[in-house]
Design a protein around this motif. Structure first.
Motif, PDB file in Angstrom:
ATOM      1  N   GLU A   1      36.515   0.779  65.290  1.00 44.78           N
ATOM      2  CA  GLU A   1      37.308   0.210  66.380  1.00 44.78           C
ATOM      3  C   GLU A   1      36.599  -1.015  66.935  1.00 44.78           C
ATOM      4  O   GLU A   1      35.375  -1.098  66.911  1.00 44.78           O
ATOM      5  CB  GLU A   1      37.500   1.224  67.512  1.00 44.78           C
ATOM      6  CG  GLU A   1      38.305   2.449  67.121  1.00 44.78           C
ATOM      7  CD  GLU A   1      38.537   3.377  68.306  1.00 44.78           C
ATOM      8  OE1 GLU A   1      39.010   2.895  69.361  1.00 44.78           O
ATOM      9  OE2 GLU A   1      38.224   4.570  68.185  1.00 44.78           O
TER      10      GLU A   1
ATOM     11  N   LYS B   1      44.544   5.968  63.577  1.00 44.62           N
ATOM     12  CA  LYS B   1      44.724   5.425  64.925  1.00 44.62           C
ATOM     13  C   LYS B   1      44.526   3.910  64.937  1.00 44.62           C
ATOM     14  O   LYS B   1      43.947   3.335  64.009  1.00 44.62           O
ATOM     15  CB  LYS B   1      43.759   6.090  65.897  1.00 44.62           C
ATOM     16  CG  LYS B   1      42.287   5.860  65.614  1.00 44.62           C
ATOM     17  CD  LYS B   1      41.441   6.574  66.666  1.00 44.62           C
ATOM     18  CE  LYS B   1      39.958   6.330  66.453  1.00 44.62           C
ATOM     19  NZ  LYS B   1      39.141   6.976  67.512  1.00 44.62           N
TER      20      LYS B   1
ATOM     21  N   LYS C   1      37.800   4.586  60.463  1.00 48.52           N
ATOM     22  CA  LYS C   1      37.678   4.991  61.867  1.00 48.52           C
ATOM     23  C   LYS C   1      37.124   3.908  62.792  1.00 48.52           C
ATOM     24  O   LYS C   1      37.024   4.125  63.996  1.00 48.52           O
ATOM     25  CB  LYS C   1      36.784   6.230  61.982  1.00 48.52           C
ATOM     26  CG  LYS C   1      37.355   7.469  61.312  1.00 48.52           C
ATOM     27  CD  LYS C   1      36.443   8.671  61.517  1.00 48.52           C
ATOM     28  CE  LYS C   1      37.033   9.917  60.877  1.00 48.52           C
ATOM     29  NZ  LYS C   1      36.157  11.108  61.066  1.00 48.52           N
TER      30      LYS C   1
ATOM     31  N   SER D   1      44.539   8.815  73.408  1.00 52.44           N
ATOM     32  CA  SER D   1      45.054  10.117  72.968  1.00 52.44           C
ATOM     33  C   SER D   1      44.656  11.261  73.885  1.00 52.44           C
ATOM     34  O   SER D   1      45.198  12.363  73.776  1.00 52.44           O
ATOM     35  CB  SER D   1      44.546  10.426  71.555  1.00 52.44           C
ATOM     36  OG  SER D   1      43.132  10.441  71.524  1.00 52.44           O
TER      37      SER D   1
ATOM     38  N   LYS E   1      51.439   3.857  72.824  1.00 52.98           N
ATOM     39  CA  LYS E   1      51.795   4.212  71.459  1.00 52.98           C
ATOM     40  C   LYS E   1      53.284   3.980  71.235  1.00 52.98           C
ATOM     41  O   LYS E   1      54.092   4.064  72.170  1.00 52.98           O
ATOM     42  CB  LYS E   1      51.451   5.680  71.193  1.00 52.98           C
ATOM     43  CG  LYS E   1      49.964   5.980  71.214  1.00 52.98           C
ATOM     44  CD  LYS E   1      49.695   7.451  70.919  1.00 52.98           C
ATOM     45  CE  LYS E   1      48.204   7.738  70.887  1.00 52.98           C
ATOM     46  NZ  LYS E   1      47.916   9.163  70.594  1.00 52.98           N
TER      47      LYS E   1
END
Length: 296
Positions: A236, A94, A234, A10, A51
């Motif tokens: 990852e 995300k 959140k 991002s 994306k």
């Protein structure tokens, strides 16, 4: 040989989508120089992970530039692209990290492949090293890490995250993530832990050579990760962590291949001037032609 580019970030610290910033002398993206170097070393399949909203744009951009004999796949990293039977409750904005980005390509990659960040410049000889490593290990598939010297990977404009590597007899034994390394007057320090570095340490810049065996491993990794509801908002899964676990489980060996190549990236907006200047300098020196692509 396949090159996979991770281009789904991002750019929060950079202030925009740095993967698509016009840094080259003829407004080329930084990733185009990596692709160019890879093609010159025998890579013939490019896979870009981005994306969903950017898939058509990037596919059109690269298709108009790459030689027609090069296979191109542009894939979307999506939150709901998960192993069969896996789902999650709660809100998630995300995707699931760089290991998940690599897993996105599981259906289009069948042989050894190299992985890089789309917003880093790795240098010509790094791709030569990766290509030779793949060719020399066709009968005994193994993993590799193109490693860089820490002092050559720092930003003048703020702290950086680096995976500091340890090896034994040329084989990777561990990667320790340091999330706030900064060059100060006389030292290189991780501001979070207080660890000092000489600058000669080898670090991972996410230039890996992997085998398709990584895909089923990430499948199981994802299943376990998502089963913990604390990871849903959140959390990852990072590619170095996945590889680190494969090493710890004695599933793979990873050869550490020191790179003498120049590296630079665009972590911060103020890094852009350095990138633009370096790409122009190398073009002026004849290391790259301008425009980079000539498909007439």
């Amino acid at each position: 040989m396949t090159l996979l580019l991770m281009a789904a970030g991002s750019g929060s610290r950079y202030g925009k989508l740095k993967q698509f910033d016009d840094l080259g002398p003829k407004e080329e993206f930084l990733m185009e120089f990596s692709i160019y170097d890879a093609l010159n070393n025998g890579f013939d399949h490019i896979v870009a992970i981005t994306k969903k909203d950017n898939v058509e744009f990037l596919k059109e951009h690269l298709s108009s530039r790459l030689p027609k004999n090069i296979k191109l796949d542009v894939l979307a990293q999506e939150i709901n692209d998960l192993p069969e039977g896996v789902s999650f409750k709660g809100e998630r904005i995300k995707p699931w990290g760089t290991a998940h980005a690599v897993w996105t390509a599981r259906n289009v990659i069948k042989n050894a492949f190299a992985i890089i960040n789309a917003d880093d410049y790795y240098g010509k000889s790094a791709f030569e090293s990766a290509a030779n490593f793949i060719r020399n290990n066709r009968d005994q598939p193994t993993f590799g890490l193109i490693a860089y010297t820490l002092k050559n990977t720092l930003s003048e404009h703020g702290s950086v995250s680096r995976g500091v590597c340890k090896s034994e007899n040329g084989k990777l034994t561990s990667i320790n993530e340091h999330t706030k390394i900064e060059k100060q007057t006389n030292t290189i320090t991780d501001l979070d832990s207080g660890t000092n570095f000489s600058g000669e340490e080898l670090v991972s810049m996410n230039f890996w050579v992997c085998q398709p065996t990584i895909f089923p491993f990430i499948t199981e990794y994802l299943k376990e990760f998502i089963s913990d509801e604390n990871n849903i908002p959140k959390g990852e899964i990072y590619l170095p962590f996945a590889i680190k676990e494969m090493v710890a489980a004695n599933l793979i060996d990873v050869d550490v291949i020191p790179s003498e190549s120049q590296w630079f990236g665009v972590t911060y907006a103020s890094d852009k001037d350095v990138a633009v200047s370096e790409l122009q300098r190398m073009t002026d020196n004849g290391e790259y032609r301008s425009p980079l692509w000539d498909n007439d």
